[in-house]
Design a protein around this motif. Structure first.
Motif, mmCIF file in Angstrom:
data_model
loop_
_atom_site.group_PDB
_atom_site.id
_atom_site.type_symbol
_atom_site.label_atom_id
_atom_site.label_comp_id
_atom_site.label_asym_id
_atom_site.label_seq_id
_atom_site.Cartn_x
_atom_site.Cartn_y
_atom_site.Cartn_z
ATOM 1 N N ASN A 143 16.652 82.937 -3.791
ATOM 2 C CA ASN A 143 16.230 83.882 -2.759
ATOM 3 C C ASN A 143 14.960 83.473 -2.018
ATOM 4 O OD1 ASN A 143 14.316 84.304 -4.720
ATOM 5 N ND2 ASN A 143 14.861 86.437 -5.113
ATOM 6 N N ARG A 144 14.572 82.179 -2.107
ATOM 7 C CA ARG A 144 13.361 81.745 -1.412
ATOM 8 C C ARG A 144 13.463 80.261 -1.067
ATOM 9 N NH1 ARG A 144 8.157 79.732 -2.719
ATOM 10 N NH2 ARG A 144 6.483 80.595 -1.421
ATOM 11 N N ILE A 145 13.066 79.930 0.172
ATOM 12 C CA ILE A 145 13.032 78.537 0.622
ATOM 13 C C ILE A 145 11.695 78.288 1.312
ATOM 14 C CG2 ILE A 145 14.156 76.730 2.001
ATOM 15 C CD1 ILE A 145 16.571 78.527 2.276
ATOM 16 N N VAL A 146 11.112 77.122 1.063
ATOM 17 C CA VAL A 146 9.953 76.654 1.820
ATOM 18 C C VAL A 146 10.352 75.353 2.507
ATOM 19 C CG1 VAL A 146 7.540 75.967 1.776
ATOM 20 C CG2 VAL A 146 8.368 77.705 0.161
ATOM 21 N N LEU A 147 10.213 75.317 3.824
ATOM 22 C CA LEU A 147 10.638 74.175 4.629
ATOM 23 C C LEU A 147 9.452 73.577 5.377
ATOM 24 C CD1 LEU A 147 13.826 75.803 6.212
ATOM 25 C CD2 LEU A 147 13.748 74.257 4.244
ATOM 26 N N ARG A 148 9.564 72.286 5.667
ATOM 27 C CA ARG A 148 8.529 71.553 6.416
ATOM 28 C C ARG A 148 9.202 70.772 7.527
ATOM 29 N NH1 ARG A 148 5.965 66.295 6.187
ATOM 30 N NH2 ARG A 148 3.684 66.396 6.393
ATOM 31 N N CYS A 149 8.677 70.877 8.741
ATOM 32 C CA CYS A 149 9.217 70.076 9.852
ATOM 33 C C CYS A 149 8.076 69.533 10.697
ATOM 34 C CB CYS A 149 10.185 70.891 10.705
ATOM 35 S SG CYS A 149 9.422 72.115 11.779
ATOM 36 N N ILE A 150 8.325 68.420 11.360
ATOM 37 C CA ILE A 150 7.344 67.782 12.237
ATOM 38 C C ILE A 150 7.616 68.218 13.671
ATOM 39 C CG2 ILE A 150 6.355 65.598 13.011
ATOM 40 C CD1 ILE A 150 5.975 66.214 10.017
ATOM 41 N N GLN A 151 6.571 68.643 14.366
ATOM 42 C CA GLN A 151 6.738 69.103 15.746
ATOM 43 C C GLN A 151 7.282 67.981 16.623
ATOM 44 O OE1 GLN A 151 3.573 71.542 17.338
ATOM 45 N NE2 GLN A 151 3.831 70.669 19.385
ATOM 46 N N GLY A 152 8.302 68.296 17.417
ATOM 47 C CA GLY A 152 9.008 67.275 18.185
ATOM 48 C C GLY A 152 8.145 66.527 19.182
ATOM 49 N N ASN A 153 7.246 67.233 19.871
ATOM 50 C CA ASN A 153 6.433 66.570 20.900
ATOM 51 C C ASN A 153 4.999 66.317 20.443
ATOM 52 O OD1 ASN A 153 5.401 69.140 20.941
ATOM 53 N ND2 ASN A 153 5.953 69.597 23.060
ATOM 54 N N ASN A 154 4.733 66.509 19.152
ATOM 55 C CA ASN A 154 3.411 66.225 18.609
ATOM 56 C C ASN A 154 3.543 65.874 17.134
ATOM 57 O OD1 ASN A 154 0.771 66.015 17.811
ATOM 58 N ND2 ASN A 154 0.114 67.989 18.625
ATOM 59 N N GLU A 203 15.060 68.811 12.046
ATOM 60 C CA GLU A 203 14.996 68.232 10.703
ATOM 61 C C GLU A 203 13.978 68.992 9.853
ATOM 62 O OE1 GLU A 203 14.660 64.045 10.365
ATOM 63 O OE2 GLU A 203 15.980 63.629 12.078
ATOM 64 N N TYR A 204 14.437 69.446 8.686
ATOM 65 C CA TYR A 204 13.609 70.268 7.811
ATOM 66 C C TYR A 204 13.647 69.713 6.391
ATOM 67 C CZ TYR A 204 13.617 73.590 11.654
ATOM 68 O OH TYR A 204 13.464 74.178 12.890
ATOM 69 N N GLU A 205 12.490 69.299 5.904
ATOM 70 C CA GLU A 205 12.360 68.869 4.519
ATOM 71 C C GLU A 205 12.282 70.097 3.624
ATOM 72 O OE1 GLU A 205 9.270 66.292 1.663
ATOM 73 O OE2 GLU A 205 8.924 66.442 3.832
ATOM 74 N N ILE A 206 13.092 70.134 2.573
ATOM 75 C CA ILE A 206 13.063 71.246 1.635
ATOM 76 C C ILE A 206 11.963 70.985 0.606
ATOM 77 C CG2 ILE A 206 14.349 72.568 -0.073
ATOM 78 C CD1 ILE A 206 16.919 71.734 1.345
ATOM 79 N N LEU A 207 10.910 71.796 0.640
ATOM 80 C CA LEU A 207 9.845 71.664 -0.343
ATOM 81 C C LEU A 207 10.184 72.433 -1.612
ATOM 82 C CD1 LEU A 207 6.613 71.944 1.845
ATOM 83 C CD2 LEU A 207 7.990 69.927 1.300
ATOM 84 N N GLU A 208 10.650 73.675 -1.425
ATOM 85 C CA GLU A 208 11.041 74.509 -2.565
ATOM 86 C C GLU A 208 12.322 75.246 -2.203
ATOM 87 O OE1 GLU A 208 7.972 77.169 -4.047
ATOM 88 O OE2 GLU A 208 6.454 75.979 -2.995
#
Length: 329
Positions: free
Chosen positions: A296-307, A287-292
């Motif tokens: 030609n550019r993407i910034v993604l945020r994801c939460i580490q699965g085991n932390n 799961e990746y939240e799209i920040l920007e």
């Protein structure tokens, strides 16, 4: 002598029977759950809107006699489980769609009962602009933005997990960020920058495919699950390991709700990649939240699965990396 062997055989059989009886005593009676009932509450459902208000959110409640837990197959490629039978799920396929939802109630010894229901749910969420940016209307391949500082990094996930941080820490790589070309010239990271992430438009759907050229860069906490660490990694650092990339499949786009990122810092769209896929670097999340996002550019945020204390940030570009694995002296 014959009597001796008969006595020996009887003794062995007696021990075996006693062992089985002991096992039965230890694990108890195996009881299959019965009277499995499923109730459904579609958010916003009314006489005027029988399929809901377009959010696609449905709360399921299952109950059965002698059930220890319940698993759900929602009929949209996703699953869930719960001990008390209650679970919430968001359906995101655009329009009014019929889903075959299967619930399995499991009792002692793995004995199970299964029921399937059919529900019609309306979803109106569609980030058409993000899909256009990702695919260009046909197909686009994305790469790590290696020439950009902080193209990969980590920070705290939320004040609830790690407090006493500046507000921006929860949507930036405040703990650690990689400088431009920061994963070059390291034997453990040689596969990192060569990966290709392809997004292809298929009607209203977007198909994701990871080309990892036969190896993936893993977070060190996952190395043991995938055959590592290697002999040349005595410090158990992140490293590249041989790995077959997951099969391509259709991305699920959902509104971003469970996030601490302010609305002005996030698109509020989350991509759920198919088949346990991931964006190049493996941290146990799809799961990746799209920040920007732009052409030609993407910034993604994801939460580490085991932390879940840690949020990871990836910046991608459509510019092909120049010599992603240079020869280093």
């Amino acid at each position: 002598m014959k009597n001796y062997y008969k006595l020996l055989l009887m003794l062995v059989l007696g021990i075996s029977i006693q062992s089985c009886q002991d096992d039965d005593t230890e694990f108890g009676e195996i009881i299959t759950p019965s009277n499995l009932n499923i109730s459904v509450s579609i958010q916003g459902q009314s006489v005027a809107d029988p399929n809901g208000d377009g959010t696609g959110i449905v709360v399921f409640s299952a109950a059965a006699d002698n059930a220890l837990n319940y698993t759900y197959d929602f009929g949209d490629g996703r699953t869930g489980s719960t001990f008390n039978g209650v679970i919430e799920h968001r359906f995101v396929q655009l329009g009014v769609i019929s889903y075959n939802v299967t619930v399995t109630a499991t009792g002692t010894g793995g004995a199970a009962s299964t029921e399937t229901i059919v529900i019609d749910v309306l979803s109106t969420f569609d980030d058409a602009e993000a899909k256009q940016f990702l695919t260009g209307g046909t197909s686009k391949t994305w790469y790590w933005s290696v020439a950009e500082s902080s193209h990969w990094g980590v920070g705290p996930s939320s004040p609830d997990r790690i407090a006493d941080q500046a507000p921006a820490a929860y949507y930036t790589p405040a703990f650690f960020s990689v400088p431009a070309f920061g994963r070059y010239c390291n034997d453990l990271t040689e596969c990192f920058y060569e990966d290709e992430m392809t997004f292809t438009q298929d009607g209203i759907d977007v198909i994701f495919e990871l080309n990892n050229f036969g190896s993936t860069y893993f977070h060190n906490s996952y190395l043991s699950q995938f055959g590592g660490p290697s002999a040349n990694n005595p410090d158990n650092a992140d490293e590249c390991l041989p790995f077959d990339a997951p099969a391509p499949g259709v991305i699920t786009f959902v509104p971003t709700t469970d996030t601490v990122v302010p609305v002005e810092e996030s698109r509020k769209t989350t991509m759920i990649l198919p088949n346990d896929n991931f964006i190049s670097w493996y941290a146990g999340s799809s799961e990746y939240e799209i920040l920007e996002i732009s052409e030609n550019r993407i910034v993604l945020r994801c939460i580490q699965g085991n932390n879940p204390d840690l949020a990871w940030y990836h910046t991608l570009t459509t510019d092909v990396p120049v010599n992603p694995n240079p020869t280093c002296s």
